[in-house]
Enzyme design. Sequence first.
Site, PDB file in Angstrom:
ATOM      1  N   GLY A 216      40.750  37.639  30.325  1.00 10.82           N
ATOM      2  CA  GLY A 216      40.052  36.560  29.631  1.00 10.82           C
ATOM      3  C   GLY A 216      38.715  36.267  30.288  1.00 10.82           C
ATOM      4  CB  SER A 217      36.706  33.177  30.317  1.00  8.42           C
ATOM      5  OG  SER A 217      36.901  33.001  28.933  1.00  8.42           O
ATOM      6  CB  THR A 218      38.777  35.386  35.244  1.00  4.90           C
ATOM      7  OG1 THR A 218      39.603  36.393  34.665  1.00  4.90           O
ATOM      8  CG2 THR A 218      39.532  34.078  35.307  1.00  4.90           C
TER       9      THR A 218
END
Lengths: 503, 446
Positions: A216-218
Amino acid sequence: MNGQLRKLAVALMACYLALFVKLNFLQVIDAKELNEEPGNGRSIARDFNRPRGDIESADGELVAHSVETDGRFKYQRQYPTDDLFAHTVGSYSLLFGSDGVERRYNEELSGNTADFRLRGFLDPLVEEPNVGTVRLTLRADVQRVAREALGTRPGSVVALDPRSGGVLAMWSYPSYNPNFTSLNDATSARTFKEAYDKAKDKPLLAKAFRERYFPGSTFKVVTAAAGLESGAVTETTPVFPAVNGYQPPLTNRPIRNFDGATCGGTLFDLLRVSCNAGFAEMGAELVGPEGMIGQAEKFGFNERPPLDLGGVAASVFPTEFGKRLSNGDDPDDAPVFEDTPRLAQSSIGQGDVSATPLQMAMVAAAVGNGGSIMTPHVMSEIRDRNGEVVEPYQPSVWKAPLSEANADILRRGMIEVATSGTARAMGIAGVEVGGKTGTAQLGTDPPRSHAWVIGFAGPPGEQAQVAVAVLVQGQPGASEQTGGKVAAPIAKRVLEAALAPSR
Amino acid sequence: MIAVTPPRSSRRATEAGLLALAGLIIGAAFALVSLGRNQTLPANLVPFSVGVFALFLGAHVGVRKLAPRADPLILPVVVVLNGLGYVFIARLNDKLAAQQAGWTALGVVGFIATLFVIKRVRMLDRVRYTVGLAGVILLILPLLPGIGARINGARIWVRLGVVSFQPGEFAKIALAVFFAAYLVERRELLGTATFKVGPFMTPDPKHLMPVLVAWGFSLVVMMFQRDLGSALLFFVLFLTVLWIATERASYLVVGTTLFGAGAYLSWTLFSHVQDRVSMWLDPWQDSQDKGYQIIQATYAFAWGGIWGTGLGVGLGRRVPIAESDFIFAIIGEELGLVGATAILVLFLVLVGSGLRVAMRSRDPFAKLLAAGLTTLVGVQSFIIMAGVTRLLPLTGLTLPFVSYGGSSLISNWVLAALLVRLSDEVAEREEPSPHDDHTTVIAVTA
């Protein structure tokens, strides 16, 4: 008849020669492989009849030791900390073989290295067998905090010292109790093993480094690094337009921001709110396939991290985005490829990207450590029976994905995320904390997602002392807030524990 | 080939020297096993050594008196195999070792008695049908209700009161004698092709009937007894002797085809045959049950490596029933590739001695008997060692002289005595004795 007898002699010779060849295969060529087969308890049985070295945590707690039994073998392995270190230390089982530190440092623990043999030989008067004690880099206190903070939610917590690569905590829930699987009594051990095999969420699997998840956004930290390293992005330029979605070339399906929000601005602005549109455009059009693949691999994707444990999974970033089709709209833009829409997805950690919690902790570690990733490891030193250190761990650089200047930019960007962005919940008073949240959507009916956060912490103005990755699997909800709400508080507690001096 | 036979006194001296060496090896191995296991010398080292010495000295004296011109290698090789086997059994199981010591003594007695009774191998030729019938009866015995018994899945045991034995071990010698005698009589007929089967000329089938019956009979009995190893052994014995007697390779072709068909048929019919084959191909598919023993044997060999773990310090007991069929795996573990190869070489020396006797015999019966007996030892050893190393599917057989088991040990000592007797007769003919000189003189003066 003598002609037949001669042929008979030749035939029998041939038979015995075949036997000799087969013996060579069994005893020389394939011997090592056969000895190491997990079902072959021989090396274990040998070691079960003599004490084996201890394993202890970095703060001196006994994690594994041999105790005398009156069963078939003289000794049995016991783990006083139960499930706490199971995925790292493994278990040492008569029936199922060994795993983890027990396997990786087997030679040292059983005193089988040339060094230990020589030392044992040099003072023959000492009765005690010369076996090694393995001290871990993991701290029992930090590990306990990780276990407690994650609770009964399936997931993983990895904390590293970015300066050395030493793993401070590595916990996955559910875990298992190695005392059960390492019983010398075969029936009980088998019963427990079968129960664990059947249990939900694979308690025997060390998810922190053996299982991959959508980051995801990590993953936007990697995309940001790619932007900075390619020169297309600086701290102040470009200023991305405020939009609620980004439509990559070749497709009419836009990538939308969470909750239809509008976002844009500089790199820091994008990071702070985890702006999908901006990062998708950055990866797809400013950096391009080559730069994204290169940067991901510089962080260690598509390669097994050299952690000193077996079965470490490589994290994955796609290595192919199709043929080059045309130049970009602007002269500064990357050319358009067949799979540019997929690259846009990958740039925000979706699509074909997957990463282990360990890998994501190392991404954060690189940012906190001036741009380099130290070789991750769980062994800090090995001592002999006299307490003398025979094998200290020598830290080394594994990857250098960022220049020091770019690492500093990204570091400040992530600190902003933790002070005024999505990762606010991991801020600690008096400590410089950087973070990045992530919410990897798994489905919409009902909405579920992996809640992520990665980050680092250290005294203000100094090098980071801890890097962390927290993954909570399959949480209800799919908003970008999930990572910040669910994972960040766990990260905060682990960072606090790791920053506190160990006992 | 010109065989130079050394004088008999020197042959016996060679034997004595080799026996002394054998005794030294066995004694050292016995002491080392104990040191390896308990870090102490065995308490009974002296009585053991004296016993070994007495026993094998007895055998040596027996050969000196009864077969003075015999091949000097046979007895020492047998002694080393028997002695090492004993040491390994003692290392695995004290109780069985005590029994094996008794069997060894009986074996030596059987050895001497055989030499004493069978002064001329021709004697056996004369009683061929009696011997053949005895062989058949011995084979049937385990199937008779009341006295037959099934142990470890194979119904090859006879229990009479407290004594139980495997008559098949003795039947194999009887059948070797019968085959040799019968085929000598019929070799001319069997070697002549008069009967046409398709494009092939074969001998008239009626001459083959009795042998086919004997063979088919033994195979059927073996199938009922579930003793695949013996069935294979009997078949190879029969085919080899037939081939040597008739000098016709077509028998090998036909026989092998027959056997292939039989093997396939039994594979389709019997689940235990299927198990053996599938456990040969991949024992790991059932590593905890059917494949367990063979996998443990594989691990034992691997664990031994080139030099072995050392006597007494292996993990032999992990291989189930290691003292019997699987003893070779324990030897491979504790003595390594080097020791296992030494066992191979010892059997090859024995086979070489036997075949040399066969080649030098001028009497066809002696030739066939020597070849048959040698085939028995050589092939039986090969089948079981190949089974244990997973070179071939496993078929239960003892490793001659080495494995635990009274019937096997005693019958093999008897077999060795027959080889010794045969070798003595060969040498007698080649070496002009004083008696022969006398005869010549008389002939000249006459």
